[in-house]
Design a protein around this motif. Structure first.
Motif, PDB file in Angstrom:
ATOM      1  N   PRO A  30       0.726  -1.183   0.096  1.00 21.24           N
ATOM      2  CA  PRO A  30      -0.176  -0.061  -0.028  1.00 21.24           C
ATOM      3  C   PRO A  30       0.807   1.432  -0.021  1.00 21.24           C
ATOM      4  O   PRO A  30       0.443   2.121  -0.550  1.00 21.24           O
ATOM      5  CB  PRO A  30      -0.567  -0.255   1.318  1.00 21.24           C
ATOM      6  N   THR A  36      -3.693   3.397  -3.775  1.00 19.76           N
ATOM      7  CA  THR A  36      -4.260   3.251  -2.193  1.00 19.76           C
ATOM      8  C   THR A  36      -4.133   4.655  -1.517  1.00 19.76           C
ATOM      9  O   THR A  36      -2.895   5.053  -1.336  1.00 19.76           O
ATOM     10  CB  THR A  36      -3.212   2.039  -1.701  1.00 19.76           C
ATOM     11  N   HIS A  66      -4.150  -3.252  -6.087  1.00 15.19           N
ATOM     12  CA  HIS A  66      -3.364  -3.661  -4.964  1.00 15.19           C
ATOM     13  C   HIS A  66      -3.271  -5.065  -4.540  1.00 15.19           C
ATOM     14  O   HIS A  66      -2.155  -5.801  -4.181  1.00 15.19           O
ATOM     15  CB  HIS A  66      -4.250  -2.782  -3.843  1.00 15.19           C
TER      16      HIS A  66
END
Length: 99
Positions: A30, A36, A66
């Motif tokens: 992240p 993100t 992600h």
């Protein structure tokens, strides 16, 4: 914005190992992903073997990127998954926010 919440029950006695993996993952996954927006993991001091993930993504595509990343596949879908008894994936929509 896409918000994901994951209450996660861990296998007994695996809290410390799970927390170490999350700390390792955060900057590699992240922390390096443009889409993100936030990645937070909470522990409940009154509830051992439990973590709560709260994640915000710019879009569904950002979330897909992600979960498709090499860091996610190795650390979360791989090693972290072995520490889980059960988890639930809950999508949320933002109602109110104070900056």
């Amino acid at each position: 914005m896409l918000t994901k919440v994951f209450p996660i029950e861990l296998k007994a006695g695996r809290q410390e190992e799970a927390e170490e993996l999350v700390r390792e993952f955060a900057p590699l996954g992240p922390g390096a992903e443009e889409g993100t927006l936030s990645f937070r993991v909470y522990r409940d001091p009154a509830r051992p073997d439990y973590l709560l993930f709260v994640e915000h993504f710019a879009s569904q595509e950002a979330y897909d990127a992600h979960t498709g990343s090499a860091a996610y596949k190795e650390l979360i879908a791989g090693r972290f998954a072995d520490l889980i008894v059960e988890f639930v994936e809950i999508d949320h929509e933002l109602l109110v926010a104070i900056p």
